[in-house]
Write a protein that holds these residues in place. Structure first.
Motif, short mmCIF file in Angstrom:
data_model
loop_
_atom_site.label_atom_id
_atom_site.label_comp_id
_atom_site.label_asym_id
_atom_site.label_seq_id
_atom_site.Cartn_x
_atom_site.Cartn_y
_atom_site.Cartn_z
N ARG A 134 22.55 79.81 1.67
CA ARG A 134 22.34 79.51 0.26
C ARG A 134 21.85 78.08 0.16
N THR A 135 21.10 77.79 -0.89
CA THR A 135 20.58 76.45 -1.09
C THR A 135 21.71 75.43 -1.11
N ASP A 136 21.57 74.39 -0.29
CA ASP A 136 22.49 73.24 -0.22
C ASP A 136 23.84 73.55 0.43
N ALA A 137 24.05 74.76 0.93
CA ALA A 137 25.36 75.09 1.48
C ALA A 137 25.71 74.21 2.68
N SER A 138 24.77 74.05 3.62
CA SER A 138 25.08 73.23 4.79
C SER A 138 25.16 71.75 4.42
N LYS A 139 24.36 71.32 3.45
CA LYS A 139 24.42 69.92 3.00
C LYS A 139 25.79 69.60 2.42
N ILE A 140 26.31 70.52 1.66
CA ILE A 140 27.62 70.30 1.04
C ILE A 140 28.71 70.25 2.10
N THR A 141 28.64 71.14 3.10
CA THR A 141 29.67 71.09 4.14
C THR A 141 29.58 69.80 4.94
N LEU A 142 28.38 69.26 5.12
CA LEU A 142 28.25 67.97 5.81
C LEU A 142 28.90 66.86 4.99
N ALA A 143 28.71 66.88 3.69
CA ALA A 143 29.34 65.86 2.84
C ALA A 143 30.86 65.97 2.91
N TYR A 144 31.38 67.19 2.88
CA TYR A 144 32.83 67.38 2.99
C TYR A 144 33.33 66.92 4.36
N LEU A 145 32.55 67.19 5.41
CA LEU A 145 32.94 66.72 6.74
C LEU A 145 33.03 65.20 6.77
N CYS A 146 32.00 64.52 6.27
CA CYS A 146 31.98 63.06 6.33
C CYS A 146 33.12 62.45 5.52
N ASP A 147 33.45 63.04 4.38
CA ASP A 147 34.60 62.57 3.61
C ASP A 147 35.88 62.71 4.42
N ARG A 148 36.04 63.83 5.07
CA ARG A 148 37.23 64.10 5.88
C ARG A 148 37.32 63.11 7.05
N LEU A 149 36.21 62.85 7.69
CA LEU A 149 36.21 61.94 8.83
C LEU A 149 36.52 60.51 8.38
N ARG A 150 35.96 60.09 7.29
CA ARG A 150 36.24 58.75 6.77
C ARG A 150 37.73 58.60 6.46
N ARG A 151 38.27 59.57 5.75
CA ARG A 151 39.68 59.49 5.36
C ARG A 151 40.60 59.63 6.57
N GLY A 152 40.13 60.32 7.61
CA GLY A 152 40.96 60.55 8.79
C GLY A 152 40.91 59.44 9.83
N GLY A 153 40.08 58.42 9.58
CA GLY A 153 40.03 57.30 10.51
C GLY A 153 39.06 57.44 11.66
N TYR A 154 38.09 58.35 11.53
CA TYR A 154 37.10 58.51 12.59
C TYR A 154 36.14 57.33 12.61
N GLN A 155 35.68 57.00 13.81
CA GLN A 155 34.77 55.87 14.00
C GLN A 155 33.35 56.30 14.33
N LEU A 156 33.18 57.53 14.80
CA LEU A 156 31.87 57.96 15.28
C LEU A 156 31.60 59.41 14.90
N LEU A 157 30.46 59.63 14.28
CA LEU A 157 29.95 61.00 14.06
C LEU A 157 28.66 61.13 14.84
N ASP A 158 28.72 61.85 15.93
CA ASP A 158 27.60 62.06 16.83
C ASP A 158 26.79 63.27 16.36
N THR A 159 25.51 63.09 16.11
CA THR A 159 24.64 64.20 15.72
C THR A 159 23.75 64.65 16.87
N GLN A 160 23.91 64.05 18.04
CA GLN A 160 23.14 64.36 19.25
C GLN A 160 21.69 63.90 19.14
N PHE A 161 20.94 64.52 18.24
CA PHE A 161 19.55 64.15 18.04
C PHE A 161 19.34 63.76 16.58
N LEU A 162 18.27 63.06 16.32
CA LEU A 162 17.92 62.69 14.95
C LEU A 162 16.84 63.63 14.43
N THR A 163 17.10 64.24 13.28
CA THR A 163 16.10 65.07 12.62
C THR A 163 15.80 64.46 11.25
#
Length: 222
Positions: A144-173
């Motif tokens: 669905r439109t924006d579905a993966s974008k929204i899950t990425l935003a939720y992931l980044c919020d969770r990582l920030r609040r959880g004290g993560y220091q690094l989000l590795d995306t492997q490659f840049l697109t």
């Protein structure tokens, strides 16, 4: 990209975690190819969590809450959806052994999925590996439109609040760059990785998991 040779020994979840801690990750040529190659890019994609860009249009979509966002409720289904050929792509890097390894990491608590649901239908999501305060994003999909974008935003919020220091995306697109992802040299990545793997973080922090928390997290980074 460096290939460290074909698979010649049994890879266990423990070996896979050690590989991530060293900065390498596995890929296959296709779903039907039993070989596994170790990848060590000379330029590594990362998404700095303090630079995540939430566009005005995506902010409005998140506020509408078009999907129910769940965590770790359908990990195998997310992996399988990510393995489906995307438009313009006939191959997948996820073969049966890679799938089995990530499912085992999930059972051991080292892998997680963020899922977008529309009623009973899984319409988007992503998954990755968590080690210390590093999260290694593996793949995402969207039906669905924006579905993966929204899950990425939720992931980044969770990582920030959880004290993560690094989000590795492997490659840049281009897609990831629109969220603030960048490329850094291998040596710089190794320094970030060493610190992150040695630190503590939690994938289940208090306050995460709502549209309000996502909008609040990135109110100053858009």
């Amino acid at each position: 990209m460096v290939r460290r040779g074909g698979q010649r020994f049994e890879i266990t979840p423990a070996i896979l975690l050690k590989a991530y801690a060293c900065g390498i990750f596995p890929m296959a040529e296709s779903a039907d190819d039993p070989r596994i190659f170790w990848i060590d890019p000379t330029e590594r994609g990362i998404l700095p969590l303090d630079q995540f860009h939430l566009s005005r249009s995506l902010r409005k979509t998140i506020r509408r809450q078009p999907f129910e966002i769940r965590i770790d409720t359908a990990f195998p289904a997310v992996v399988d959806a990510c393995a489906e050929p995307a438009p313009g792509r006939t191959q997948t890097w996820i073969n049966s052994q890679i799938r089995a390894l990530y499912l085992e990491l999930f059972r051991e608590g080292f892998a997680h999925s963020v899922e977008a649901w529309e009623g009973v239908h899984l319409v988007g999501g992503l998954y990755g590996v968590s080690l210390g305060a590093a999260f290694f994003g593996e793949s995402m999909f969207s039906r669905r439109t924006d579905a993966s974008k929204i899950t990425l935003a939720y992931l980044c919020d969770r990582l920030r609040r959880g004290g993560y220091q690094l989000l590795d995306t492997q490659f840049l697109t281009e897609h990831l760059a629109s969220f603030g992802a960048i490329e850094i040299p291998r040596d710089d990545y190794q320094l970030l990785l060493e610190d992150a793997v040695a630190a503590d973080a939690t994938f289940h922090p208090s306050g995460a998991g709502t549209a309000e928390s996502v909008l609040q997290s990135f109110s100053q980074t858009s």
